[in-house]
Design a protein around this motif. Structure first.
Motif, short mmCIF file in Angstrom:
data_model
loop_
_atom_site.label_atom_id
_atom_site.label_comp_id
_atom_site.label_asym_id
_atom_site.label_seq_id
_atom_site.Cartn_x
_atom_site.Cartn_y
_atom_site.Cartn_z
N ILE A 171 -5.45 7.83 -8.78
CA ILE A 171 -5.80 7.30 -10.09
C ILE A 171 -4.65 7.50 -11.08
O ILE A 171 -4.34 6.61 -11.87
CB ILE A 171 -7.10 7.96 -10.61
N LEU A 172 -4.00 8.64 -11.01
CA LEU A 172 -2.90 8.94 -11.93
C LEU A 172 -1.63 8.15 -11.63
O LEU A 172 -0.96 7.67 -12.54
CB LEU A 172 -2.58 10.43 -11.91
N HIS A 173 -1.29 8.02 -10.35
CA HIS A 173 -0.01 7.43 -9.97
C HIS A 173 -0.08 5.94 -9.64
O HIS A 173 0.95 5.25 -9.66
CB HIS A 173 0.61 8.19 -8.79
N PHE A 174 -1.26 5.45 -9.31
CA PHE A 174 -1.43 4.05 -8.95
C PHE A 174 -2.65 3.49 -9.70
O PHE A 174 -3.64 3.10 -9.08
CB PHE A 174 -1.62 3.91 -7.43
N PRO A 175 -2.59 3.44 -11.03
CA PRO A 175 -3.79 3.10 -11.81
C PRO A 175 -4.33 1.70 -11.58
O PRO A 175 -5.49 1.44 -11.89
CB PRO A 175 -3.32 3.29 -13.26
N PHE A 210 -4.65 0.22 -8.56
CA PHE A 210 -5.06 -0.04 -7.18
C PHE A 210 -6.45 -0.65 -7.13
O PHE A 210 -7.26 -0.47 -8.03
CB PHE A 210 -4.97 1.23 -6.32
N SER A 211 -6.69 -1.42 -6.07
CA SER A 211 -8.00 -2.07 -5.95
C SER A 211 -8.83 -1.52 -4.79
O SER A 211 -10.03 -1.75 -4.76
CB SER A 211 -7.82 -3.58 -5.78
N HIS A 212 -8.20 -0.84 -3.84
CA HIS A 212 -8.92 -0.26 -2.72
C HIS A 212 -8.39 1.15 -2.47
O HIS A 212 -7.20 1.40 -2.63
CB HIS A 212 -8.70 -1.07 -1.43
N LEU A 213 -9.28 2.03 -2.07
CA LEU A 213 -8.88 3.39 -1.70
C LEU A 213 -9.53 3.68 -0.35
O LEU A 213 -10.75 3.64 -0.21
CB LEU A 213 -9.36 4.39 -2.75
N LEU A 214 -8.70 3.91 0.65
CA LEU A 214 -9.19 4.17 2.00
C LEU A 214 -8.81 5.58 2.39
O LEU A 214 -7.80 6.12 1.94
CB LEU A 214 -8.55 3.19 2.98
N PHE A 247 0.84 -1.19 0.00
CA PHE A 247 0.00 0.00 0.00
C PHE A 247 0.87 1.24 0.00
O PHE A 247 2.03 1.21 0.39
CB PHE A 247 -0.99 0.01 1.17
N ALA A 248 0.30 2.31 -0.48
CA ALA A 248 0.96 3.61 -0.51
C ALA A 248 0.06 4.61 0.19
O ALA A 248 -1.16 4.44 0.24
CB ALA A 248 1.22 4.05 -1.95
N ILE A 249 0.67 5.64 0.71
CA ILE A 249 -0.05 6.68 1.43
C ILE A 249 0.11 7.99 0.67
O ILE A 249 1.22 8.35 0.27
CB ILE A 249 0.49 6.83 2.86
N ILE A 250 -1.00 8.68 0.49
CA ILE A 250 -0.96 10.02 -0.10
C ILE A 250 -1.41 10.98 0.99
O ILE A 250 -2.56 10.92 1.43
CB ILE A 250 -1.88 10.14 -1.33
N VAL A 251 -0.51 11.83 1.42
CA VAL A 251 -0.86 12.88 2.38
C VAL A 251 -1.29 14.09 1.57
O VAL A 251 -0.55 14.55 0.69
CB VAL A 251 0.33 13.25 3.30
N ILE A 252 -2.47 14.61 1.87
CA ILE A 252 -2.98 15.77 1.18
C ILE A 252 -2.93 16.95 2.13
O ILE A 252 -3.68 17.01 3.11
CB ILE A 252 -4.42 15.55 0.66
#
Length: 102
Positions: free
Chosen positions: A75-79, A81-85, A24-29
């Motif tokens: 969507i752009l960087h991890f096209p 992926f199967s789950h978004l939390l 998994f990867a984390i995107i901090v906004i």
């Protein structure tokens, strides 16, 4: 994140401690485009390879704008992926959070 760098670091530590075999990867906004306290606090963890993912800045204020910026980035960087939390910077994930959510 919005003006809570200490809480963000605690949230990130809880995500790093997930008991999972999933990649998994984390995107901090960062949703405070001027001072960027959360981004400044979190960036060393990503740059040092301690946490996989990235830190972005959502220039338009508000939770919905921040979430939309994060989802668009995912969507752009991890096209594939199967789950978004989503977890907010004032929440702590227990070690099984990711597994239970997926």
């Amino acid at each position: 994140t919005f003006k809570r760098p200490e809480q963000l670091l605690a949230t990130l530590a809880s995500l790093k401690a997930q008991e999972t075999g999933r990649r998994f990867a984390i995107i901090v906004i960062e949703n405070e485009a001027e001072a960027r306290a959360g981004a400044r606090a979190a960036l060393p963890l990503f740059e040092g390879g301690d946490i996989p993912g990235m830190v972005i800045v959502a220039h338009e204020r508000g939770n919905c704008s921040a979430y939309n910026a994060g989802w668009q980035t995912a969507i752009l960087h991890f096209p594939d992926f199967s789950h978004l939390l989503v977890i907010d910077d004032d929440e702590i994930a227990d070690p099984q959070w990711l597994e239970r959510m997926c």
